[in-house]
Enzyme design. Structure first.
Site, PDB file in Angstrom:
ATOM      1  N   HIS A   1      53.177  37.030  64.608  1.00  0.00           N
ATOM      2  CA  HIS A   1      52.558  36.119  63.641  1.00  0.00           C
ATOM      3  C   HIS A   1      51.962  34.886  64.336  1.00  0.00           C
ATOM      4  O   HIS A   1      51.216  34.131  63.714  1.00  0.00           O
ATOM      5  CB  HIS A   1      53.585  35.690  62.577  1.00  0.00           C
ATOM      6  CG  HIS A   1      54.555  34.655  63.040  1.00  0.00           C
ATOM      7  ND1 HIS A   1      55.632  34.947  63.852  1.00  0.00           N
ATOM      8  CD2 HIS A   1      54.619  33.318  62.821  1.00  0.00           C
ATOM      9  CE1 HIS A   1      56.311  33.848  64.097  1.00  0.00           C
ATOM     10  NE2 HIS A   1      55.718  32.840  63.478  1.00  0.00           N
TER      11      HIS A   1
ATOM     12  N   GLU B   1      64.457  29.023  66.823  1.00  0.00           N
ATOM     13  CA  GLU B   1      63.120  29.615  66.888  1.00  0.00           C
ATOM     14  C   GLU B   1      62.152  28.490  66.563  1.00  0.00           C
ATOM     15  O   GLU B   1      61.808  28.275  65.416  1.00  0.00           O
ATOM     16  CB  GLU B   1      62.993  30.781  65.903  1.00  0.00           C
ATOM     17  CG  GLU B   1      61.773  31.665  66.175  1.00  0.00           C
ATOM     18  CD  GLU B   1      60.499  31.099  65.576  1.00  0.00           C
ATOM     19  OE1 GLU B   1      59.877  30.223  66.226  1.00  0.00           O
ATOM     20  OE2 GLU B   1      60.125  31.523  64.475  1.00  0.00           O
TER      21      GLU B   1
ATOM     22  N   ASP C   1      58.037  39.756  61.243  1.00  0.00           N
ATOM     23  CA  ASP C   1      57.546  39.802  62.618  1.00  0.00           C
ATOM     24  C   ASP C   1      58.654  40.420  63.463  1.00  0.00           C
ATOM     25  O   ASP C   1      59.580  39.740  63.933  1.00  0.00           O
ATOM     26  CB  ASP C   1      57.197  38.384  63.101  1.00  0.00           C
ATOM     27  CG  ASP C   1      56.613  38.372  64.508  1.00  0.00           C
ATOM     28  OD1 ASP C   1      56.760  39.368  65.233  1.00  0.00           O
ATOM     29  OD2 ASP C   1      56.009  37.342  64.876  1.00  0.00           O
TER      30      ASP C   1
ATOM     31  N   GLU D   1      53.431  21.991  66.371  1.00  0.00           N
ATOM     32  CA  GLU D   1      54.512  21.565  65.467  1.00  0.00           C
ATOM     33  C   GLU D   1      55.587  20.748  66.173  1.00  0.00           C
ATOM     34  O   GLU D   1      56.409  20.114  65.526  1.00  0.00           O
ATOM     35  CB  GLU D   1      55.169  22.745  64.725  1.00  0.00           C
ATOM     36  CG  GLU D   1      54.231  23.438  63.748  1.00  0.00           C
ATOM     37  CD  GLU D   1      54.919  24.551  62.981  1.00  0.00           C
ATOM     38  OE1 GLU D   1      56.008  24.980  63.412  1.00  0.00           O
ATOM     39  OE2 GLU D   1      54.372  24.976  61.949  1.00  0.00           O
TER      40      GLU D   1
END
Length: 527
Positions: free
Chosen positions: A475, A325, A232, A334
């Site tokens: 992504h 990240e 990505d 998440e």
């Protein structure tokens, strides 16, 4: 043979019944009854009677309370009669008070189905005897209007039955409405509870035990997901450009990389001039990262530690910079930002910084009717069969996919801005109003969400990237919330709504998102 033997044994043990003549049976019955003679207390005084008829006759003569007329007047069936008896026994009203009772009868409440005394003989009286008595009174021999009076009695009885039927129907409707509300409540509680009730302070990733979080970290042990992220370019080159174009931020600093994966950000930081970089990751990819760091001769600068940032102890007390990240679908999926916040509060020195430092979430209206038909209208006719119930299962699932810019029918609207240097974990559950400026005549079939990432603090060369459908593909794609019913809109309209986003109470790494728009409300899961 065994069965017949057992039968014989039973027969041998059974005592013989003595013969008893009819007179003896009669004597026995009379004796038994005499010992247990019925005693019925008057409804309005303390006098006792041996039968219900005597009790009612006394009530009529002494208290001017005519039970037959009361039953007739109010159209009482057996249940109404029982409630009346229990009402009198419980509340002890005066007989005179019943003369003023009209439409609103005071014994209507269901609580009067419960008797104050379980052995009250009046409760066993057949109320139909009152109705039969009224019919007999309405038909005396020789009376000219016998038939009309009899019909009047029957009509009154039917009206009473009709009234009770209407009340029962209304009660049934209320019960069904309550049942539907309860069914919806239970469904929401199981699937959408967090969108309604919010989350508690304990509902954070830091509170998960290591074994509870193992599935999440094991997914990052597979190489495919790291390959996808590294390929990505928007993502990876933005981090690289931020560090390489702002070396003054990293020169001679101690850097913490939360969720380092293959170690790519740690190595960028080392190349940008960091004195020491510490990378932490719980997944097994950390072992490949160690090899990668050694292969690139950066093991003198980069230290990698396996474990959750919430559980490990770093070799330093404080760090100057935290990089990570951490972003997931719709930015917060998440819940890895929770881990970054934990690391910031525990290890970041005063005056330090977290990067990226600013993030925003935006919504935009989607007008792709074909997509709606493929996912929603499809279930109305599946090879000639109706499967419309499947819509209820399909719509609540948020879809992660790439949208064509041509399908967008509004300007984006920012619904959440996050400063990673100050935000708290509880701030990540949020409610926001939104207004979407419609740019063309169309049908809004979905609301799409995306996020923007900015590296700004102390940067001489600021860097940003967007995951929106009008930007280069990443992504993360876009998160699409399909509407059950499309909304007709025209250019210049303002489509207003509200969004509630919070962690799933059962799994704080997943999200529950409720969107209210145009008198419609739908909760979506992102998991």
């Amino acid at each position: 043979m065994a069965e017949s033997g057992e039968g014989a044994a039973v027969t041998d043990e059974m005592p013989e019944l003595s013969e008893m003549g009819d007179e003896e049976w009669c004597d026995w019955d009379e004796d038994g009854q005499s010992k247990e003679q019925v005693q019925i207390c008057c409804l309005f005084c303390e006098r006792l009677f041996s039968s219900a008829q005597d009790t009612f006759s006394h009530c009529k003569a002494e208290h001017q309370f005519d039970m037959t007329r009361i039953v007739y007047k109010h159209g009482l069936d057996c249940y109404g009669f029982i409630k009346l008896i229990n009402y009198i026994r419980t509340t002890n009203p005066s007989a005179e008070s019943f003369k003023s009772v009209l439409d609103q009868i005071p014994w209507e409440n269901e609580k009067y189905m419960k008797p104050p005394s379980a052995d009250d003989p009046l409760l066993q009286f057949d109320v139909d005897e009152f109705w039969d008595s009224m019919e007999e009174q309405a038909c005396p021999p020789g009376q000219a209007d016998v038939d009309s009076q009899a019909r009047a009695v029957q009509l009154q009885r039917l009206r009473g039955a009709e009234k009770r039927a209407e009340e029962a129907e209304a009660a049934f409707e209320r019960i069904m409405n309550d049942f539907e509300k309860m069914r919806q409540y239970v469904q929401d509680f199981v699937i959408n509870a967090d969108a309604r009730t919010g989350t508690s302070a304990a509902n954070t990733v830091a509170d998960l035990r290591e074994d509870e979080d193992s599935v999440y970290f094991s997914s990052y042990g597979h190489y495919g997901i790291h390959e996808e992220m590294l390929k990505d370019k928007v993502r990876t080159e933005s981090y690289r450009d931020f560090m390489y174009c702002n070396p003054h931020i990293f020169k001679d600093k101690v850097i913490l990389d939360v969720g380092c994966g293959t170690g790519i950000l740690s190595m960028f930081a080392a190349k940008a001039g960091a004195k020491h970089v510490i990378g932490v990751d719980q997944s097994e990819i950390i072992y490949q990262a160690m090899d990668i760091v050694r292969e690139n001769e950066l093991d003198g600068v980069v230290t990698l530690i396996r474990g959750r940032i919430e559980d490990v102890e770093l070799p330093v007390a404080q760090v100057d910079i935290i990089i990570s990240e951490w972003m997931g679908y719709f930015l917060l999926f998440e819940s890895m930002l929770d881990s970054v916040i934990h690391a910031r509060d525990k290890y970041l020195m005063k005056g330090g910084a977290v990067y990226p430092d600013v993030c925003t979430i935006s919504l935009v209206a989607v007008g792709d009717r074909k997509k709606h038909d493929e996912r929603v209208a499809f279930w109305e006719d599946v090879y000639g069969f109706k499967m419309s119930c499947m819509k209820k299962a399909v719509i609540p699932e948020a879809v992660v996919e790439v949208l064509s810019p041509d399908t967008l029918i509004s300007e984006p609207c920012v619904i959440k801005a996050i400063d990673c240097n100050t935000v708290g974990s509880l701030d990540l559950d949020f409610t926001s109003e939104f207004s979407l400026n419609i740019t063309e005549d169309h049908e809004c079939v979905a609301i799409s969400g995306h996020f923007d990432i900015l590296f700004e603090r102390n940067c001489s060369n600021q860097v940003m990237f967007s995951t929106g459908p009008r930007s280069a593909q990443t992504h993360w794609k876009q998160t699409v919330f399909l509407l059950e019913q499309p909304i007709k809109v025209n250019k210049g309209d303002i489509l207003q709504g509200k969004i509630v986003c919070c962690k799933n109470r059962k799994d704080p790494r997943s999200l529950m998102i409720t969107i209210s728009i145009n008198n419609m409300k739908q909760t979506y899961s992102l998991q």
